[in-house]
Design a protein around this motif. Structure first.
Motif, PDB file in Angstrom:
ATOM      1  N   UNK A 173       0.825  -1.213   0.000  1.00 23.28           N
ATOM      2  CA  UNK A 173       0.000   0.000   0.000  1.00 23.28           C
ATOM      3  C   UNK A 173       0.857   1.259   0.000  1.00 23.28           C
ATOM      4  N   UNK A 174       2.021   1.194   0.648  1.00 22.22           N
ATOM      5  CA  UNK A 174       2.902   2.366   0.726  1.00 22.22           C
ATOM      6  C   UNK A 174       3.367   2.813  -0.650  1.00 22.22           C
ATOM      7  N   UNK A 175       3.474   1.888  -1.585  1.00 16.66           N
ATOM      8  CA  UNK A 175       3.952   2.243  -2.912  1.00 16.66           C
ATOM      9  C   UNK A 175       2.947   3.164  -3.623  1.00 16.66           C
ATOM     10  N   UNK A 176       1.671   2.934  -3.388  1.00 17.29           N
ATOM     11  CA  UNK A 176       0.664   3.820  -3.978  1.00 17.29           C
ATOM     12  C   UNK A 176       0.735   5.203  -3.342  1.00 17.29           C
ATOM     13  N   UNK A 177       0.957   5.264  -2.032  1.00 17.15           N
ATOM     14  CA  UNK A 177       1.098   6.562  -1.372  1.00 17.15           C
ATOM     15  C   UNK A 177       2.277   7.335  -1.964  1.00 17.15           C
ATOM     16  N   UNK A 178       3.367   6.615  -2.219  1.00 18.68           N
ATOM     17  CA  UNK A 178       4.562   7.255  -2.761  1.00 18.68           C
ATOM     18  C   UNK A 178       4.327   7.771  -4.176  1.00 18.68           C
ATOM     19  N   UNK A 179       3.587   7.014  -4.990  1.00 15.92           N
ATOM     20  CA  UNK A 179       3.299   7.465  -6.351  1.00 15.92           C
ATOM     21  C   UNK A 179       2.448   8.732  -6.316  1.00 15.92           C
ATOM     22  N   UNK A 180       1.468   8.767  -5.421  1.00 14.03           N
ATOM     23  CA  UNK A 180       0.670   9.997  -5.279  1.00 14.03           C
ATOM     24  C   UNK A 180       1.575  11.173  -4.909  1.00 14.03           C
ATOM     25  N   UNK A 181       2.515  10.917  -4.013  1.00 17.66           N
ATOM     26  CA  UNK A 181       3.395  11.989  -3.552  1.00 17.66           C
ATOM     27  C   UNK A 181       4.298  12.477  -4.676  1.00 17.66           C
ATOM     28  N   UNK A 182       4.881  11.565  -5.451  1.00 12.94           N
ATOM     29  CA  UNK A 182       5.807  12.001  -6.503  1.00 12.94           C
ATOM     30  C   UNK A 182       5.079  12.740  -7.619  1.00 12.94           C
ATOM     31  N   UNK A 183       3.827  12.333  -7.900  1.00 15.95           N
ATOM     32  CA  UNK A 183       3.051  13.068  -8.899  1.00 15.95           C
ATOM     33  C   UNK A 183       2.686  14.460  -8.387  1.00 15.95           C
ATOM     34  N   UNK A 184       2.417  14.555  -7.097  1.00 15.61           N
ATOM     35  CA  UNK A 184       2.151  15.865  -6.502  1.00 15.61           C
ATOM     36  C   UNK A 184       3.381  16.760  -6.595  1.00 15.61           C
ATOM     37  N   UNK A 185       4.571  16.166  -6.369  1.00 11.67           N
ATOM     38  CA  UNK A 185       5.816  16.913  -6.511  1.00 11.67           C
ATOM     39  C   UNK A 185       5.961  17.424  -7.946  1.00 11.67           C
ATOM     40  N   UNK A 186       5.657  16.558  -8.914  1.00 10.92           N
ATOM     41  CA  UNK A 186       5.776  16.958 -10.323  1.00 10.92           C
ATOM     42  C   UNK A 186       4.893  18.164 -10.631  1.00 10.92           C
TER      43      UNK A 186
END
Length: 407
Positions: free
Chosen positions: A38-51
């Motif tokens: 589940x943490x991997x999905x949280x991280x993808x949301x975060x990196x897209x937010x950074x972008x």
């Protein structure tokens, strides 16, 4: 002909990431496998937010979006729903974990029929323009292993803007690659006349030059993955400019490795562990591998159980490694038994004398248990000639102590 212009300076910016490995098995931390996935999905949301926050023009994922081609369709739908919420173009490159084999996840209707308009899977080596004047050269993997350089298929193209290569494989650095692991020349960026080579496959941030980068995985997959948990924000300011590459931390989980020797004492160990655990920024998201060495005893083992329970209550996961712990060679129970057992006392005296002859006496044996019995000198000489060491004496003592404990 160029993309954006700000105060007279051409500006192009994109996010480079790789090795998401959605659906990873996490067998090495099976009790918390669901949380790790589940943490991997949280991280993808975060990196897209950074972008979005850093005003990137697009996002490139350099391979291994999925753990393998057998991932569940529900994971595909969940990832696509996250990608769809991002307003930026996203380019997905198949890697060696999810290659474009006949059973590839990228051919599945769950993905092809539901792929958002802003997401493009790069299934060929054909160049494309993510922005006017910017060339993206993809190198998708068609099988799990290959001895061919994936960048060798790229044509030499002239463009008014940056030329960006996107590949998945191992740079040909001695000791760090295998011949069938999609080998890529270290000078590939120069050979292919690229302004930037975005690589995936190695899970740590690495760069052999100013135009070639592994972003590493944005979410570490296990213990020992140093310098991971990041994405790279790549900026070009003007034609022929050297890319400015900024690593940005995005990981959700923290993987820690600590090592201690019980020689410092169990109470000192407890104090150090509690102090260090108290300094963790995200203890509830921390997975800890605690490796212990040195000598243990039944009392020490009981105390270690208490310490482990204390840590487990605060961390996401504790992996306690004790295979380097040795039983304490001389225990209180062994000495107590020797006081009432003449045979055991004689055995301890023999071992004590042997150790003394070898140069490392067993000082833990009290004087009242060290009798006057002299071991056979001929036997001693034979042991020394055979390379018998003080460590062997202590091992014999541990065996005796274990037998006493068992009885």
């Amino acid at each position: 002909t160029f993309v954006f212009e700000k105060e007279g300076i051409v500006l192009i910016r994109f996010l480079h990431t790789a090795d998401w490995q959605i659906g990873m098995k996490a067998r090495h931390v099976a009790p918390v496998g669901d949380q790790v996935r589940a943490a991997r999905f949280q991280t993808i949301r975060r990196l897209l937010q950074v972008a979005v926050e850093r005003r990137a023009d697009f996002v490139v994922v350099a391979g291994d979006v999925f753990e393998d081609n057998q991932v569940d369709n529900q994971l595909i739908h969940k990832l696509l729903s996250i990608l769809e919420s991002c307003p930026l173009p996203i380019y997905l490159l198949p890697g060696n974990h999810d290659p474009l084999t006949p059973d590839s996840v990228y051919w599945r209707p769950a993905l092809t029929a539901n792929c958002p308009a802003n997401v493009k899977v790069l299934t060929t080596f054909d160049p494309l323009e993510p922005l006017p004047g910017v060339v993206l050269l993809p190198a998708p993997c068609y099988q799990k292993k290959s001895d061919l350089d994936p960048t060798s298929n790229w044509p030499l193209i002239s463009s008014s803007g940056p030329k960006i290569g996107l590949a998945h494989g191992s740079l040909m650095i001695e000791g760090r690659y295998q011949a069938d692991d999609y080998p890529i020349p270290v000078q590939a960026a120069q050979l292919r006349q690229l302004d930037y080579l975005a690589l995936g496959h190695w899970h740590s941030l690495f760069s052999p030059d100013r135009r070639t980068f592994y972003s590493g995985t944005p979410e570490p997959t296990g213990f020992g993955e140093t310098d991971s948990g990041k994405v790279l924000l790549v900026t070009f300011e003007g034609p022929d400019a050297i890319p400015q590459v900024e690593p940005i931390e995005v990981s959700t989980l923290v993987w820690e490795q600590w090592e201690y020797d019980l020689g410092i004492g169990i109470d000192e160990l407890e104090g150090r562990l509690k102090q260090r655990a108290g300094q963790l920024a995200k203890p509830e998201n921390t997975l800890l591998r605690l490796s212990l060495s040195g000598y243990s005893s039944p009392a020490t083992a009981a105390k270690l159980t208490e310490i482990s329970q204390w840590l487990k209550a605060r961390l996401l996961h504790l992996d306690l490694v004790t295979d380097r712990l040795l039983a304490q060679p001389i225990t209180a129970q062994l000495l107590n038994q020797a006081r009432s057992q003449p045979f055991l006392q004689a055995l301890l005296t023999d071992l004590q004398t042997t150790a003394a002859v070898l140069g490392e006496p067993l000082t833990e044996i009290p004087e009242d248990l060290a009798g006057e019995v002299e071991p056979d000198q001929q036997t001693l000489s034979a042991l020394i000639e055979e390379g018998f060491l003080p460590a062997d004496v202590r091992e014999a003592m541990r065996q005796v102590a274990a037998l006493v404990e068992e009885v």
